[in-house]
Design an enzyme around this catalytic site. Structure first.
Site: not given
Ligand code: NI
Length: 135
Positions: A15, A34, A40, A42, A80-81, A125
């Site tokens: 995100h 972020c 990047h 999580h 996911d992914h 997260e």
């Molecule tokens: Ni983040």
């Protein structure tokens, strides 16, 4: 007799938190790492709680196979992914913060589950940062 059963799930996703109407400097100041323009990832850990009454015939509150399948279809497959900003419609115009992701997950799950259940979404997260949303 009311009680709560839980099912855990996991997804990895990328995100970026930012506002287009803010400068790079302000985005960086407010959202920190972020806000990296290159995104990047999580490792999100999800706990879904279902509160309700035990069915006298089966002894189940909810068939956990059904809950597992709903979480898989509504959360794991779409998230996911994935790049949440780019690939999930709900986050095209709102930031995929852990708060907003938890609300989106809640809305997806409650749209599929019987409304006699009370649903709790706990979303991590990071190992230390998490949100609980109950609607
Ligand atoms: Ni983040």
């Amino acid at each position: 007799m009311s009680l709560t059963v839980y099912r855990k799930a996991h997804f990895n996703a990328a995100h970026r938190l930012f506002r287009e109407d803010w400068s790079d400097a302000k985005n960086s100041q407010i959202f920190g790492k972020c806000s990296n323009p290159n995104y990047h990832g999580h490792n999100y850990e999800l706990e879904v709680g279902i509160t309700g009454d035990i069915d006298a015939e089966t002894g189940f509150l909810i068939d956990l196979k059904i809950l597992k399948d709903v979480i898989y279809e509504e959360v794991e497959i779409p998230f996911d992914h994935k790049n949440l900003n780019v690939e999930v419609e709900a986050f095209k115009n709102i930031n995929p913060t852990v708060e907003n992701i938890a609300i989106e997950i809640y809305n997806r799950l409650t749209s599929r589950l019987d409304n006699r259940y009370k649903v709790t979404v706990k979303l991590y997260e990071t190992p230390r940062n998490f949100v609980v949303y109950t609607g």
